[in-house]
Write an enzyme that holds these catalytic residues in place. Structure first.
Site, short mmCIF file in Angstrom:
data_model
loop_
_atom_site.label_atom_id
_atom_site.label_comp_id
_atom_site.label_asym_id
_atom_site.label_seq_id
_atom_site.Cartn_x
_atom_site.Cartn_y
_atom_site.Cartn_z
N ARG A 127 13.28 34.81 -23.79
CA ARG A 127 12.81 33.41 -23.65
C ARG A 127 11.94 33.51 -22.12
NH1 ARG A 127 17.26 28.95 -24.12
NH2 ARG A 127 15.60 27.52 -24.00
N GLN A 174 13.67 22.14 -16.95
CA GLN A 174 14.19 23.22 -16.51
C GLN A 174 13.22 23.69 -15.26
OE1 GLN A 174 15.19 25.75 -19.84
NE2 GLN A 174 17.02 24.44 -20.28
N ASP A 319 15.59 18.62 -28.33
CA ASP A 319 16.78 19.32 -28.92
C ASP A 319 17.31 18.61 -29.92
OD1 ASP A 319 16.51 20.78 -26.60
OD2 ASP A 319 18.16 19.95 -25.48
C1 S3P Z 1 17.08 20.69 -20.36
C2 S3P Z 1 16.18 20.92 -20.59
C3 S3P Z 1 15.45 20.88 -21.83
C4 S3P Z 1 16.37 20.99 -23.23
C5 S3P Z 1 17.33 21.84 -22.64
C6 S3P Z 1 18.11 21.40 -21.50
C7 S3P Z 1 17.80 20.65 -19.13
O1 S3P Z 1 14.47 22.06 -21.76
O2 S3P Z 1 15.75 21.54 -24.22
O3 S3P Z 1 18.45 21.99 -23.85
O4 S3P Z 1 18.95 20.33 -18.76
O5 S3P Z 1 17.16 20.53 -18.23
P1 S3P Z 1 13.14 21.95 -21.06
O6 S3P Z 1 12.89 22.43 -20.11
O7 S3P Z 1 12.38 22.43 -22.14
O8 S3P Z 1 12.83 20.48 -20.71
#
Ligand code: S3P
Length: 435
Positions: A127, A174, A319
């Site tokens: 990733r 994130q 999600d």
């Molecule tokens: C998350 C943010 C989301 C989500 C992930 C959890 C988080 O991703 O898809 O399951 O806890 O900050 P992104 O960073 O793409 O928003």
């Protein structure tokens, strides 16, 4: 482990949503670098949050975990190490399958006066990590990754942090959170501009912990701050609840109540989308739990229509696309999903994984570069389908099994434990037949 799910005649009952994964990660990370002591109740039972807890312990934080009483989830007692209290780990840090662990921990490990190496499973190693390495390096952190600093394992080797102004290339919570966490220890201010809103649990928790943080529309600014530990009552996970909500809507004879669901507006896009599709969804007993809005949600059999999902709602339901796709297959008419290319870099490529099983199950579905189109016919054929070892695909298949024409066998169904270890037991308790 493979599991087979068949359609029950009636689907009824109550489920208590497990603790929210995003809030649980943040509660353990932020309290670990805070001053004081904190109790975190209803901590997510999923493997992802355990990975975060184990990493914090490896960095010297004292965390005591006691298991759930009834349905309230595990409790953690955390002795905050303070801003500079983490120490070098003896071994490589393992984030497992968890993108949130790897990206947010990178913000915490950036610019420390010790070295660290962080890795994850084969999914996480594929990733994109360049998106965090780039801004953290601009702040002064020394970080190296495989493939020209784009992939894990990641190596952290000190550096002096200073604030930056940064336009996020994607609406990613994130990425935003990694920069904010590094910003806590950077000299001067760190300002982030987002292209669209994403979940804001980090901002809410940092603010409650006394950090110098301000939000102005899509801009977030954080200054160098020490934070204080706070107790957190983790709300139930709407991303887990979404499976039961869709089950309640698409089964012809059902009434399902999911209790204690966090409905933070930056997470609740799935409710809006399903209501727009004609879903009978009622929010009852709305309340506030530790700064996060919470409700009990009732879903009953509905005649769903296809819809179009695109633009700023997408980060608020990204999600949930694998389970929305099941609702779309059972709806009347076409559902088109766009602006969802982030799905291609989740635990699996969720556009391909979802469309592949839908097509194998006789549903008219097409993958697009940034989304998918699904023509609903109210029919999903039974068969054996791949979860691709992705928890949300496995659980979406489980719900499909509750309405499909024949039994559905889910290959590698046990990966549901990444976010929801009790999922298959709950499915059984609601009337689903699981072999
Ligand atoms: C998350 C943010 C989301 C989500 C992930 C959890 C988080 O991703 O898809 O399951 O806890 O900050 P992104 O960073 O793409 O928003």
């Amino acid at each position: 482990m493979d599991l087979t799910v068949s359609r029950p005649r009636r689907l009824a009952g109550e489920v208590v949503a497990p603790g929210d994964k995003s809030v649980s990660h943040r509660a353990v990370m932020l309290n670990s670098i805070g001053e004081g002591q904190a109790r975190v109740r209803n901590f997510s039972p999923g493997d992802d949050c355990t990975s975060t807890m184990i990493i914090m312990r490896a960095l010297g934080v004292n965390i005591d975990r006691t298991s759930a009483d009834g349905d309230s989830g595990d409790t953690l007692v955390i002795e905050g190490a303070g801003a500079d209290g983490l120490r070098e780990a003896d071994d490589v840090l393992d984030a497992g399958n968890s993108g949130t662990t790897m990206r947010l921990m990178s913000g915490i490990l950036a610019g420390r006066d010790f070295k660290a190496t962080m890795t994850g499973d084969s999914s996480l190693q594929s990733r994109p990590m360049g998106r965090i390495i780039k801004p953290l390096s601009m702040m002064g952190a020394v970080i190296r990754g495989r493939e020209n600093n784009t992939l894990a394992p990641l190596e952290f080797d000190g550096g002096e942090l200073s604030g930056i102004e940064y336009d996020l290339p994607v609406a990613s919570a994130q990425l935003k959170s990694a920069i904010l966490l590094a910003g806590l220890r950077a000299e001067g201010e760190t300002r982030i501009s987002q292209p669209a809103a994403s979940r804001d649990h980090t901002e809410r928790m940092l603010s409650a912990m006394g950090a110098e943080i301000s939000v102005d529309g899509l801009d977030v600014t954080v200054g160098q701050s020490d934070i204080s530990c706070i107790d957190v009552d983790v709300p139930g996970d709407i991303s887990s609840a979404a499976f039961w909500i869709v089950a309640g809507l698409i089964h012809p004879n059902s009434e399902v109540m999911v209790k204690n669901v966090g409905i933070n507006p930056t997470r609740a896009g799935v409710i809006t989308a399903l209501q727009d599709m004609g879903g009978n969804i009622e929010l009852v007993n709305e309340r506030d739990v530790a700064g996060e809005p919470v409700a009990d949600i009732v879903a009953t059999s509905s005649h769903l229509r296809g819809t179009e999902l695109a633009g700023s709602i997408m980060p608020l339901l990204m999600d949930e696309v694998p389970i929305i796709a099941v609702a779309a297959a059972m709806a009347e008419g076409e559902t088109v999903i766009r602006d969802a290319s982030e799905l291609r870099v989740k635990e699996t490529d969720r556009i391909s994984a979802t469309v592949d099983w839908l097509v194998a199950a006789g549903v008219e579905a097409e993958a697009r570069e940034d989304g998918m189109a699904i023509v609903g016919s109210g029919k999903i054929a039974g068969g054996t389908y791949q979860s691709q070892d992705d928890h949300r695909i496995a659980m979406a298949l489980g719900i499909a099994g509750m309405v499909a024409e024949g039994p559905i066998t889910i290959v590698e169904a046990n990966c549901a434990s990444i976010s929801y270890p009790e999922f298959w037991d709950e499915l059984y308790s609601l009337g689903g037949v699981v072999d």
